[in-house]
Design a protein around this motif. Structure first.
Motif, short mmCIF file in Angstrom:
data_model
loop_
_atom_site.label_atom_id
_atom_site.label_comp_id
_atom_site.label_asym_id
_atom_site.label_seq_id
_atom_site.Cartn_x
_atom_site.Cartn_y
_atom_site.Cartn_z
N ARG A 1 0.86 -1.32 -0.11
CA ARG A 1 -0.01 -0.06 -0.11
C ARG A 1 0.72 1.14 -0.15
N LEU A 2 0.70 2.19 -0.93
CA LEU A 2 1.34 3.48 -0.98
C LEU A 2 1.29 4.46 0.18
N THR B 1 -3.37 8.67 -17.85
CA THR B 1 -4.24 8.30 -16.66
C THR B 1 -3.44 8.81 -15.42
N THR B 2 -3.89 9.41 -14.41
CA THR B 2 -3.21 9.73 -13.17
C THR B 2 -2.92 8.54 -12.44
N VAL B 3 -1.86 8.05 -12.01
CA VAL B 3 -1.47 6.96 -11.20
C VAL B 3 -0.33 7.85 -10.14
N TYR B 4 -0.26 6.83 -9.19
CA TYR B 4 0.55 7.40 -7.99
C TYR B 4 2.00 6.39 -8.19
N GLU B 5 2.93 7.23 -7.65
CA GLU B 5 4.24 6.54 -7.51
C GLU B 5 4.71 6.84 -5.92
N PRO B 6 5.59 5.94 -5.39
CA PRO B 6 6.16 6.19 -4.17
C PRO B 6 7.30 7.16 -4.08
N VAL B 7 7.42 7.95 -3.04
CA VAL B 7 8.45 8.75 -2.99
C VAL B 7 9.24 8.37 -1.67
N THR C 1 10.38 4.34 2.37
CA THR C 1 10.13 3.38 1.30
C THR C 1 9.32 3.56 0.46
N GLY C 2 8.31 4.28 0.86
CA GLY C 2 7.19 4.84 0.10
C GLY C 2 6.10 4.05 0.02
N PHE C 3 6.07 3.03 0.97
CA PHE C 3 5.05 2.05 1.17
C PHE C 3 4.78 1.75 2.74
N ARG C 4 3.45 1.39 2.93
CA ARG C 4 3.00 1.46 4.34
C ARG C 4 2.03 0.47 4.45
N GLY C 5 2.33 -0.76 4.95
CA GLY C 5 1.31 -2.04 5.00
C GLY C 5 0.84 -2.43 3.63
N ARG C 6 0.19 -3.55 3.70
CA ARG C 6 -0.27 -4.17 2.62
C ARG C 6 -1.72 -4.21 2.41
N VAL C 7 -2.25 -4.37 1.24
CA VAL C 7 -3.60 -4.72 1.12
C VAL C 7 -3.92 -5.77 0.23
N GLY C 8 -5.23 -6.52 0.35
CA GLY C 8 -5.60 -7.59 -0.63
C GLY C 8 -6.25 -7.34 -1.68
N ARG D 1 -6.14 -3.11 -10.95
CA ARG D 1 -6.28 -1.92 -11.70
C ARG D 1 -7.17 -1.02 -10.70
N ALA D 2 -8.20 -1.53 -10.25
CA ALA D 2 -9.02 -0.62 -9.36
C ALA D 2 -8.24 0.16 -8.14
N LEU D 3 -7.22 -0.88 -7.57
CA LEU D 3 -6.61 -0.20 -6.53
C LEU D 3 -5.37 0.70 -7.08
N VAL D 4 -4.90 0.64 -8.26
CA VAL D 4 -4.17 1.64 -8.88
C VAL D 4 -4.81 2.77 -9.08
N ALA D 5 -6.02 2.82 -9.79
CA ALA D 5 -6.81 3.87 -10.19
C ALA D 5 -7.19 4.75 -8.77
N ASP D 6 -7.30 4.00 -7.84
CA ASP D 6 -7.76 4.91 -6.57
C ASP D 6 -6.62 5.30 -5.78
N GLY D 7 -5.37 5.03 -6.31
CA GLY D 7 -4.20 5.65 -5.62
C GLY D 7 -3.75 4.80 -4.59
N VAL D 8 -4.22 3.58 -4.18
CA VAL D 8 -3.76 2.67 -3.31
C VAL D 8 -2.39 1.97 -3.55
N THR D 9 -2.27 1.68 -4.55
CA THR D 9 -0.87 1.02 -4.79
C THR D 9 -0.51 1.42 -6.47
#
Length: 494
Positions: free
Chosen positions: A384-385, A409-415, A423-430, A470-478
């Motif tokens: 999870r981002l 299309t807008t996507v999100y990247e780790p910083v 790391t840019g990530f915090r936790g995981r999602v199913g 893809r839905a998680l990418v679109a929502d900015g989750v990952t």
């Protein structure tokens, strides 16, 4: 003021029922456990040297505060470790088990014990799932798996390895004299009132014994299905299947994808006291009150098949089999569902439809499979981002083609920031796909239809793994990279 929060010794806080909270303006705020002797507040007042306000809290709420203040605090973890001096004292470590029941309450000064306690305490604070202790000729390396990725956290001289490994084996009640064969054990710990099980596995290697510690946080056994991150479709499919009086529900995915957590959450939903729920697992990861759990032991002939056959004579309503690995277990599971039992289990396949093929490969007759299978859930875990530092960017043509969206299309990247340890990530999602076995799919199974035909119907109106990712990418989750990593299909098949 933060230093004062940690400066009150854990043993004192637990024994006398006093925990310092965040300051209330210029005053310290103190939580006093119900029923505790208020005279302990005099000592706290003397220690702080400042005015304070007192709030009485229930015992359960106090235990949670105690865990948050000490077990999850980085400074407290360091205090548990004590000095990590790696000098000649390591050669003098005694072979007895530590007398303290709680890591944070340890007064033993043996460097190896404090080192292990500190490493485990720090791992719990960071949400680590596995600790790898790896000896090499050049030194001993400790790596931790955080959000599914291994990171090196400690490097020590090579001569430390035998002493450290021996101490871990003593704590896990393993044979410290046997270094030629793999061994498995368990360490039960408390950390600031938090119950932990640590599963220990040793493996002989060229430079010594490798040790992997898997941290099983018992609080995870109490997860609700709603907390797993199931999509609305997947949650509906699983809930409907769990209300069936009989049949088979399969959860599929690779090792470490969260299958066991999903099964335990399902059992928790069913565990209302009106059903006899029995499990056979390898190993039993979490103890669940009200559920009869059996661990397989191939050395004495207690395999999944033998255990399943035995628990069916215990008048169960719900049966959980850790994994269906062979034809015998599959056949008994099918027979159990035919005789009125609800059977939950896992299968190692890449997707939900693959579970049907795997059961057929195990020589389960198509007519039996179609009449007993109720639902199949496939799952993966993606990182999870970090919401504090993620950065929005337009997707390049290459990334857009990989995940099946329009270029730009807008996507999100780790910083990377302090909150996520850079790391840019915090936790995981199913990420889930769910297949409910309806009349059409039953007919396809009876006709020995291939995976593509079954998938076309199953995912005509429901998202598969790729679409869910893809839905998680679109929502900015990952990130798009995480989504691509868990989906093996080509974009045209997705």
């Amino acid at each position: 003021m933060t230093e004062a929060l940690v400066a009150v010794p854990y043993a004192f806080a637990r024994k006398f029922g006093v925990v310092l909270l965040e300051p209330d303006g210029e005053r310290f705020k103190v939580a006093l456990r119900e029923g505790s002797d208020p005279r302990a507040l005099l000592e706290v007042r003397r220690h702080l040297g400042q005015p304070m306000t007192v709030e009485t809290v229930a015992a359960d709420a106090f235990d949670k505060l105690l865990s948050d203040r000490y077990a999850m605090n980085g400074e407290a973890a360091a205090a548990a470790a004590g000095s990590l001096g790696l000098g000649d004292d390591l050669a003098l470590i005694a072979g007895d088990l530590p007398t303290a029941d709680d890591l944070l309450d340890s007064s033993d000064d043996a460097p190896a014990i404090r080192l292990i306690n500190g490493v485990i305490a720090d791992a719990v604070r960071q949400g680590v799932s596995d600790i790898h202790v790896e000896p090499y000729e050049t030194g001993l390396i400790v790596r931790m798996r955080i959000d599914g990725v291994l990171r090196e956290t400690l490097r020590m001289p090579a001569h430390v390895a035998p002493v450290l490994v021996s101490r871990i084996k003593v704590m896990a009640r393993l044979d410290i004299a046997e270094r030629r064969v793999p061994q498995d054990g368990r360490i039960s710990l408390m950390l600031g009132g938090k119950l932990l099980d640590v599963r220990v596995s040793t493996l002989p290697s060229r430079a010594g014994e490798r040790v992997v510690l898997r941290i099983l946080d018992k609080e995870n056994a109490g997860l609700d299905l709603a907390q797993l991150g199931l999509s609305a479709v997947a949650e509906s499919v699983l809930h409907d299947a769990l209300t069936e009086p009989n049949g088979i529900i399969l959860v599929t995915g690779p090792t470490g994808s969260g299958k066991t957590t999903t099964l335990y959450s399902s059992l928790r939903l069913l565990n209302d006291g009106s059903r006899n729920i029995l499990t056979v697992e390898d190993p039993v990861e979490y103890a669940i009150e009200g559920v009869g759990q059996t661990q397989v032991n191939p050395k004495v002939g207690l395999t999944f098949a033998a255990g399943l056959r035995a628990i069916l004579r215990q008048d169960p309503d719900v049966v959980m089999v850790g994994e269906i690995r062979d034809r015998e277990t599959a056949e008994i599971a099918v027979q159990a569902s035919l005789t009125g039992h609800l059977v939950l289990s896992t299968v190692h396949t890449n997707d939900a439809i693959g579970a049907i093929t795997r059961m057929r490969d195990m020589k389960v007759e198509p007519f039996l499979l179609s009449s007993t299978l109720r639902a199949v859930i496939a799952q993966r875990l993606v990182r999870r981002l970090c919401p504090d530092c993620r950065r929005a960017e337009p997707a390049s043509e290459q990334v857009a083609a990989l995940i099946g969206v329009k270029s730009g299309t807008t996507v999100y990247e780790p910083v990377g920031c302090d909150a996520c340890g850079q790391t840019g990530f915090r936790g995981r999602v199913g990420v889930f796909e769910a297949v409910r076995i309806d009349d059409t799919i039953r007919g396809l199974i009876n006709q020995n239809a291939d995976e593509a035909a079954i998938a076309r119907h199953a995912f005509a109106k429901a998202p598969n793994l790729a679409a869910s990712a893809r839905a998680l990418v679109a929502d900015g989750v990952t990130t798009p990279e995480e989504a691509v990593r868990i989906t093996r299909r080509e974009q045209g098949d997705a």
